[in-house]
Design an enzyme around this catalytic site. Sequence first.
Site, PDB file in Angstrom:
ATOM      1  N   LYS A 130       5.114   9.018   8.664  1.00  0.00           N
ATOM      2  CA  LYS A 130       4.962   8.463  10.019  1.00  0.00           C
ATOM      3  C   LYS A 130       6.010   8.983  11.006  1.00  0.00           C
ATOM      4  O   LYS A 130       5.880  10.081  11.518  1.00  0.00           O
ATOM      5  CB  LYS A 130       4.940   6.938   9.946  1.00  0.00           C
ATOM      6  CG  LYS A 130       3.801   6.459   9.000  1.00  0.00           C
ATOM      7  CD  LYS A 130       3.288   5.105   9.309  1.00  0.00           C
ATOM      8  CE  LYS A 130       2.361   4.556   8.259  1.00  0.00           C
ATOM      9  NZ  LYS A 130       0.957   4.638   8.567  1.00  0.00           N
ATOM     10  N   TYR A 177       0.861  -1.183   0.000  1.00  0.00           N
ATOM     11  CA  TYR A 177       0.000   0.000   0.000  1.00  0.00           C
ATOM     12  C   TYR A 177       0.889   1.222   0.000  1.00  0.00           C
ATOM     13  O   TYR A 177       1.799   1.336   0.825  1.00  0.00           O
ATOM     14  CB  TYR A 177      -0.898  -0.016   1.245  1.00  0.00           C
ATOM     15  CG  TYR A 177      -1.774   1.202   1.409  1.00  0.00           C
ATOM     16  CD1 TYR A 177      -2.906   1.370   0.608  1.00  0.00           C
ATOM     17  CD2 TYR A 177      -1.480   2.179   2.358  1.00  0.00           C
ATOM     18  CE1 TYR A 177      -3.717   2.494   0.761  1.00  0.00           C
ATOM     19  CE2 TYR A 177      -2.285   3.292   2.517  1.00  0.00           C
ATOM     20  CZ  TYR A 177      -3.404   3.448   1.707  1.00  0.00           C
ATOM     21  OH  TYR A 177      -4.199   4.550   1.866  1.00  0.00           O
ATOM     22  N   ASP A 223       9.349   2.736  -0.718  1.00  0.00           N
ATOM     23  CA  ASP A 223       8.354   3.357   0.148  1.00  0.00           C
ATOM     24  C   ASP A 223       8.712   2.970   1.577  1.00  0.00           C
ATOM     25  O   ASP A 223       8.398   1.860   2.033  1.00  0.00           O
ATOM     26  CB  ASP A 223       6.960   2.865  -0.240  1.00  0.00           C
ATOM     27  CG  ASP A 223       5.879   3.398   0.695  1.00  0.00           C
ATOM     28  OD1 ASP A 223       6.230   3.935   1.767  1.00  0.00           O
ATOM     29  OD2 ASP A 223       4.690   3.263   0.355  1.00  0.00           O
TER      30      ASP A 223
HETATM   31  N1  HOZ Z   1      -2.609   3.561   6.149  1.00  0.00           N
HETATM   32  C1  HOZ Z   1      -2.651   3.237   7.529  1.00  0.00           C
HETATM   33  C2  HOZ Z   1      -2.296   1.831   7.788  1.00  0.00           C
HETATM   34  N2  HOZ Z   1      -1.176   1.302   7.142  1.00  0.00           N
HETATM   35  C3  HOZ Z   1      -3.999   3.468   8.133  1.00  0.00           C
HETATM   36  C4  HOZ Z   1      -4.047   4.747   8.784  1.00  0.00           C
HETATM   37  C5  HOZ Z   1      -5.272   5.006   9.666  1.00  0.00           C
HETATM   38  O1  HOZ Z   1      -6.340   4.443   9.454  1.00  0.00           O
HETATM   39  O2  HOZ Z   1      -5.141   5.783  10.559  1.00  0.00           O
END
Ligand code: HOZ
Length: 431
Positions: free
Chosen positions: A266, A143, A238
């Site tokens: 992050k 992702y 990534d």
């Molecule tokens: N893309 C995030 C997990 N890999 C989710 C972020 C969220 O829902 O806060």
Amino acid sequence: MVNRSKELFERALRCIPGGVNSPVRAAKAVGTVPVFISDAEGAMLRDADGREYIDYVCSWGPMILGHAHGEVIEAVRRWAERGTSYGAPTEIEVEMAETICAMVPSMEMVRMVNSGTEATMSAIRLARGFTGRDKIIKFDGCYHGHADSLLVSAGSGVATLGIPGSPGVPADLARHTVSLPFNDLEAVGLAFRRFGSEVAAVIVEPVAGNMGVVLPEEGFLQGLRDMTSRYGALLIFDEVITGFRLSAGGAQEVFSIRPDLTCLGKIIGGGLPVGAYGGRRDIMERVAPQGDIYQAGTLSGNPVAMAAGLATLKILRDGSLYNDLKEKGKMLFSGLKEAAESSGVSVTVNSIGSMGSVFFTKGPVKDFESAARASTRIFREYYGQMLRGGIYLAPSAFEASFVSLAHSQQLIEKTINSAKEAFRFLAAEIC
Ligand code: HOZ
């Protein structure tokens, strides 16, 4: 008993799509109401009803120091008092760029953005502009945020909620994205032989963290490096999850691979919304205003966000804390595996350093197909049992658990004890 989370969720459903601002956290896949958080400190979260949990979501990765870390909070407070945004250059963003370039040597120049999605989206545009090619190769279950080109066969919420692709992504755009099985170099070779001269970039999570944690097999990342170089395509790592998580230099340091571009997010924001992309100087010099490839943002390099991120990176920079994180990760993930095995529940536990996942399958789990074989029905019960035992996990079978520096040995032992009870329940009632 009052259930504030339930009340708040009902209110939220009336004015926020699905009641949440990001799909996975709705807890739909585990059949419960999401836990609404009131506050957090160290490794602990408190919900709106005052219940406490040991947190293994860590805001989906950023909180590597634990919640409300003194130095981060102090940095935010100090900077907020000076004004929260100027939309003009500041010294702290230069310091941030210098710090990133020093910690991640493949990043010779860096541009700050506001999220991981923005970072990957901008890196893809840059790769296309730089190479003059349109096609992107990605991997099933990886992702890279929710930009149009990258939502094809994606992990995270897309996998969790079983959404095959998203309406709104033009077919004309999606056809430029080729998604292949993770760890399958043969498929990558075949794709390059078929349309190598059209490929702008291969984008990969060097350790996949959005289909649960899946490690690269020996030679996979090197194979991608070799093939992209041979065909004149760029290799984009990534590292939104793995950057500053696996080591001070990210997964690229651990696996000794130098990508052309790297995307970060992050941890780099210390819990505030920050992303970044960077890499080879000759490529980054094409970004506007130095070059012709456009990308911009009013809040990019925001001083308060830079302060939180920089305070975090300063603590991580010399790399000495990663052994502690690794030890904690090892204790947790091997403890969970033993607990499952001694109860007779079949699991595969994939982990590296302070991130890992429990899959309810005999495994091995090496790509999205094998990850998807894990039982989501058993995970759902496990999630509920753990939550009742005071352990907060991501409400999805396809997300990672993260350990922070604030997780003490005692908290990890408590977690393993809760897991033992959960596995005993699963063995007796579900499996
Ligand atoms: N893309 C995030 C997990 N890999 C989710 C972020 C969220 O829902 O806060």
